[in-house]
Design a protein around this motif. Sequence first.
Motif, PDB file in Angstrom:
ATOM      1  N   UNK A 182      -3.020 -51.785  -0.616  1.00 28.65           N
ATOM      2  CA  UNK A 182      -4.289 -52.446  -0.917  1.00 28.65           C
ATOM      3  C   UNK A 182      -5.367 -51.383  -1.154  1.00 28.65           C
ATOM      4  N   UNK A 183      -6.249 -51.674  -2.139  1.00 25.70           N
ATOM      5  CA  UNK A 183      -7.293 -50.730  -2.520  1.00 25.70           C
ATOM      6  C   UNK A 183      -8.589 -51.477  -2.802  1.00 25.70           C
ATOM      7  N   UNK A 184      -9.695 -50.795  -2.516  1.00 28.11           N
ATOM      8  CA  UNK A 184     -11.008 -51.328  -2.862  1.00 28.11           C
ATOM      9  C   UNK A 184     -11.945 -50.160  -3.106  1.00 28.11           C
ATOM     10  N   UNK A 185     -12.919 -50.366  -3.975  1.00 28.85           N
ATOM     11  CA  UNK A 185     -13.924 -49.357  -4.290  1.00 28.85           C
ATOM     12  C   UNK A 185     -15.282 -49.917  -3.918  1.00 28.85           C
ATOM     13  N   UNK A 186     -15.975 -49.211  -2.984  1.00 27.85           N
ATOM     14  CA  UNK A 186     -17.277 -49.650  -2.489  1.00 27.85           C
ATOM     15  C   UNK A 186     -18.340 -48.687  -2.979  1.00 27.85           C
ATOM     16  N   UNK A 187     -19.491 -49.209  -3.414  1.00 25.19           N
ATOM     17  CA  UNK A 187     -20.572 -48.386  -3.936  1.00 25.19           C
ATOM     18  C   UNK A 187     -21.825 -48.534  -3.086  1.00 25.19           C
ATOM     19  N   UNK A 188     -22.496 -47.379  -2.877  1.00 25.62           N
ATOM     20  CA  UNK A 188     -23.800 -47.382  -2.242  1.00 25.62           C
ATOM     21  C   UNK A 188     -23.756 -47.537  -0.735  1.00 25.62           C
ATOM     22  N   UNK A 189     -24.903 -47.345  -0.068  1.00 20.54           N
ATOM     23  CA  UNK A 189     -24.956 -47.439   1.402  1.00 20.54           C
ATOM     24  C   UNK A 189     -24.718 -48.851   1.907  1.00 20.54           C
ATOM     25  N   UNK A 190     -24.882 -49.866   1.064  1.00 18.74           N
ATOM     26  CA  UNK A 190     -24.617 -51.242   1.477  1.00 18.74           C
ATOM     27  C   UNK A 190     -23.142 -51.598   1.336  1.00 18.74           C
ATOM     28  N   UNK A 191     -22.336 -50.686   0.798  1.00 18.67           N
ATOM     29  CA  UNK A 191     -20.895 -50.900   0.636  1.00 18.67           C
ATOM     30  C   UNK A 191     -20.621 -52.146  -0.216  1.00 18.67           C
TER      31      UNK A 191
END
Length: 822
Positions: A182-191
């Motif tokens: 499983x993979x996910x890409x989170x952006x920024x300080x708010x995830x």
Amino acid sequence: MADASFLAGGDEMGALMRAHDWASHPLGKPELWPQALRTAIRLMLNSRHQMGMFWGSEAIWFYNDAYAQTLTVERHPCSLGLPGRQVWPEIWADIGGQVRQVMAGGSATWHENQHLVLQRNGRDEDTYWTYSYSPIDDESAPGGVGGVLVVCTETTEQVLVSRRAVEERQRLAELFEQAPSFMALLRGPQHIFELTNPSYVRLIGERNVLGRSVAEALPDAAAQGFVDLLDTVYDSGEPYVAMATPFAMQPAPGAPISQRYLDFVYQPIRNALGEVTGIFVEGTDVTERALAENALRSSEARLRALNADLELQVARRMHGRARTWQLSTDLMGVLNAEGIFEQSNPAWQSVLGWPEETIARTPFFDFLHPDDLARNRLAFARAIELGEPALCFENRYRHADGGYRWLSWVAIPEDDRIYCSARDITADKEAAESLARTEAALRQSQKMEAVGKLTGGLAHDFNNLLGGIMGAMEAARAKLDQGRIEDVPRYLALSETAVRRAASLTQRLLAFSRQQTLDPRSTDVNRLVAGMEELIRRTIGPAIQLEVVGADGLWPSLVDPPQLESALLNLCINARDAMPDGGCLTIETANRSLDESAATACELDAGQYVSLSVTDNGSGMTPEIIARAFDPFFTTKAIGQGTGLGLSMVYGFARQSGGQVRIHSEPGIGSTLCIYLPRHHEAAVDPETTQPARLAEAAPQSDTVLVVEDEPSIRELVCEVLADAGYTVLQAGDGSAGLRILQTGTTIDLLITDVGLPGAMNGRQMADTARSTRPQLKILFMTGYAENSIVGNGNLEPDMHVLTKPFSLDALRRRIRDILPG
């Protein structure tokens, strides 16, 4: 009377409007224009927004400097003052209705990112525009609306950038799709969730998480402390690795809570400045293993058994991985920052012949084909410095036998290493090359089929003409045998007509093949068109209106004037036939400066050209007909109404003259055929001063003429004409015999020679050799077919002349008298 001060300012377009010949335009002089038009033009000229305007029932086109920057040579500056349908023929079907709607009193229109296919630099181009059409009130106009104001912005680049971003995200999503973990890409300080793969969705259940923060989308994960872990990783920039971590999740509302165990890593993502911009999440659901381990702890015996089983599984996995490494037919390796494969599998030796010890001490650049070096160095640097992976990257590796193999690579950088695998695609490349050769053979076959059609059409037309000649000659001979000589001239005239038609057919074929003999001169095309205007009017008939628009300051062009006249007449006849019920035919000249892009689209060299275009509003042509329009013997006319050589002759003549012909047409709207001719920098020659004076009668001559011709009948006739005129005649049947005569001390005033002579020396070579010892020798070349370079590409030396076969004896006499006046 009002003045024209409203045209003041406006930089380039203001100057163009002030210089425009409005007196001959349907709008008349600017001083007489309606106040609404004057006000709108002043507003448009002095605005820095991209603005244009359609005025009146014909939608006359105006535009300002900001708008001119979006136009190419097809429309700027030549479109000023033209009807909108003529300026924008390819998109008038899209915008014409909008213009008419506003002109009819409708409300203003607004269009955002409107797709329009425009003709730019000679080719269709997809463009996008945001624009509005607003009415220009005019009390004197029908309906109270005099025109339409256009305010626009081209958004093509923004639309394409947006699309590319979407495509890039889609590509990354597809990579995620293929991963088993499983993979996910989170952006920024708010995830904020930017990407997830199917395995992640299976883990958390069918939830709408993209574009939402982890805390908002997965409150149960936040409650278990996962958001706090993400904050720590984001703030510290250090990765976090977890093994068999419990995770309680309710897959769907109302469903029981599922307890899972996960191995996962939170890997910070950094930009080029080293700043953390997001977090990459990757992991594996190890619930079954964790539950087994928990169960084993409750029973020592079961634990020992499970441990043994786990050890066996691990051994099998390690053995399987080792076997995969050993047996894979794909090249595998670990590449360090110095460009050396620290590890390599046996496939390197089976595919490329290199043992592991050679691979381990040699930089991979040494194995590359020289043509691939620069591209590979760049990709390697981007992978090491920026962490950029390479997918389906192709290059050529040297085999131990000295040859090269094509490889397709997948290279994933991690830390200071690059993990690589490659597949040998040499066979695929060879198959593609084989397919290309097959396609080339097919194209050659199609060319031969076209040649067959060409020769078949030629044989058909020549058989008809030869039948007319033979019939007329037999009839004339029969009348002579009967003593009825009064009927003979009529049959001779019929035979002469057929001969001229055969000569015309041959000339058209030579023009198509670009092998005709041209006599180019510096020519004023405006003057040439003006001289033909009355003939064209008689040819097209009273039902068709003829308009001639000659460009001011038109450049001269180096061209054969009679051939250009013939080409123009052909185009006008075709335009007439496309308008059986009448219409409008426009002949227009212009100066064209083609940059590299526009010239490439026209298959020309970049530079300056003179264009001569013929436009009709007739039936038009489909793309299929346009594709075949220049083919010899292709015609859409009924049998007996056309040979199909007219356009092919125009095309061949234009290409032989260093130019091109282009067709722009739309069924039901009309067609424009445009001839491009190179600019010539010498002043045009006045044809009135170049016509030789006609000598009424031949006077006795004392000059000596040498005739070199391999065809006995032609040689005999030419010699007889010369002898009758009083010349001393010498003759030879080939170049070698002629040269022997020229190398004697005999006085020779004129050499008349065929160009295509048998043997090792053609007519031009013989003449050039003779000139080395007789520099003042006058020469007349006779030619029916010859490579144009043989007779000088239209650049003959002084006292060299050309007479094209077939020619009449009277034409021969006049030409000789012009060269040897007495």
